[in-house]
Scaffold this motif. Structure first.
Motif, mmCIF file in Angstrom:
data_model
loop_
_atom_site.group_PDB
_atom_site.id
_atom_site.type_symbol
_atom_site.label_atom_id
_atom_site.label_comp_id
_atom_site.label_asym_id
_atom_site.label_seq_id
_atom_site.Cartn_x
_atom_site.Cartn_y
_atom_site.Cartn_z
ATOM 1 N N GLY A 133 0.817 -1.207 0.000
ATOM 2 C CA GLY A 133 0.000 0.000 0.000
ATOM 3 C C GLY A 133 0.850 1.257 0.000
ATOM 4 O O GLY A 133 0.537 2.244 -0.684
ATOM 5 N N ARG A 134 1.944 1.210 0.763
ATOM 6 C CA ARG A 134 2.843 2.363 0.803
ATOM 7 C C ARG A 134 3.505 2.572 -0.568
ATOM 8 O O ARG A 134 3.658 3.709 -1.025
ATOM 9 C CB ARG A 134 3.911 2.155 1.880
ATOM 10 N N LEU A 135 3.886 1.481 -1.211
ATOM 11 C CA LEU A 135 4.482 1.574 -2.545
ATOM 12 C C LEU A 135 3.490 2.179 -3.534
ATOM 13 O O LEU A 135 3.849 3.017 -4.373
ATOM 14 C CB LEU A 135 4.928 0.192 -3.017
ATOM 15 N N ARG A 136 2.241 1.773 -3.434
ATOM 16 C CA ARG A 136 1.211 2.302 -4.317
ATOM 17 C C ARG A 136 1.053 3.823 -4.113
ATOM 18 O O ARG A 136 0.934 4.586 -5.076
ATOM 19 C CB ARG A 136 -0.106 1.580 -4.067
ATOM 20 N N ARG A 137 1.038 4.249 -2.852
ATOM 21 C CA ARG A 137 0.907 5.687 -2.564
ATOM 22 C C ARG A 137 2.112 6.464 -3.060
ATOM 23 O O ARG A 137 1.986 7.594 -3.532
ATOM 24 C CB ARG A 137 0.702 5.906 -1.064
ATOM 25 N N HIS A 138 3.296 5.861 -2.963
ATOM 26 C CA HIS A 138 4.495 6.530 -3.471
ATOM 27 C C HIS A 138 4.435 6.674 -4.986
ATOM 28 O O HIS A 138 4.873 7.692 -5.539
ATOM 29 C CB HIS A 138 5.747 5.754 -3.055
#
Length: 230
Positions: A133-138
């Motif tokens: 999820g963090r990768l997606r937001r980045h």
């Protein structure tokens, strides 16, 4: 007032599936830290000894350029995890973390986090989901910075603030803009002067109403369309 460490751990995506007994054992290993506004939690490049759970307040993670300009990567509130990546890749902290307001966090040592993951495979899956999820937001941040204009990025930020702080009235959604223009610039990848002009443009176009630092969004769907999110 003593922080309820078990309750703080229970609402996280990472540790929420643990039993009461397991949460109690993990809570006993947590170290509480209180932060004043703008106090540094850790600095990019430092050795990462563990991760942090945000209990209250807000903590922003950012990178700073050689000219001192900040680019905020994400801001986390109660229930969020900070510095999870270096716990698993043995690297240093990838960003600097600073309290946006008076905050309380819990520190959990790297060894304790890994031990819990080994004992409970579901925790490892939760960690993968959280980092994905963090990768997606980045990726979304990279897209916004590279493909969207400052006004669009600002509109998206205002919509997020409205969601967190806003009150819905007959004339639209209203909230106090607690960040100054310099802080806003750090979030949208710009500078103070450009943010000031972008705010004025949004007001001129009728997308927002601005009274000192009080913002009203007459039509959230219209502002969302302008931001490119809908």
């Amino acid at each position: 007032m003593t922080t309820d460490k078990i309750a703080a751990l229970r609402i996280t995506a990472l540790f929420g599936s643990l039993t009461e007994e397991e949460l109690r054992a993990l809570a006993a290993r947590c170290v509480e830290r209180k932060l004043s506004r703008e106090e540094v939690l850790f600095i990019a490049g430092e050795e990462a000894r563990g991760l942090y759970v945000v209990v209250s307040g807000a903590v922003r993670a950012f990178r700073a350029g050689a000219d001192g300009r900040e680019q905020v990567i994400h801001t986390e509130r109660a229930g969020a995890i900070l510095a999870d990546v270096p716990v698993f890749d043995d690297g240093t902290y990838p960003a600097t973390a600073v309290a946006d307001e008076d905050s309380i966090v819990l520190f959990i040592a790297k060894g304790d986090v890994r031990a819990v993951c080994l004992e409970h495979p579901t925790i490892s899956l939760a960690a993968l989901k959280m980092m994905a999820g963090r990768l997606r937001r980045h990726a979304e941040l990279v897209e916004a910075l590279s493909l969207r204009e400052v006004g669009q990025r600002l509109a998206r930020l205002l919509l997020t603030e409205a969601e967190v702080r806003g009150k819905r009235l007959d004339g639209g959604t209203t909230f106090d803009l607690v960040m100054n223009n310099g802080q806003i610039a750090a979030r949208v990848g710009s500078v103070r002067e450009v943010v000031s002009r972008a705010l004025a443009r949004l007001q001129h176009d009728g997308l927002i109403l601005l009274d000192n630092r009080r913002v009203t969004i007459p039509d959230e769907e219209l502002l969302a369309a302008y931001s490119g999110e809908s």
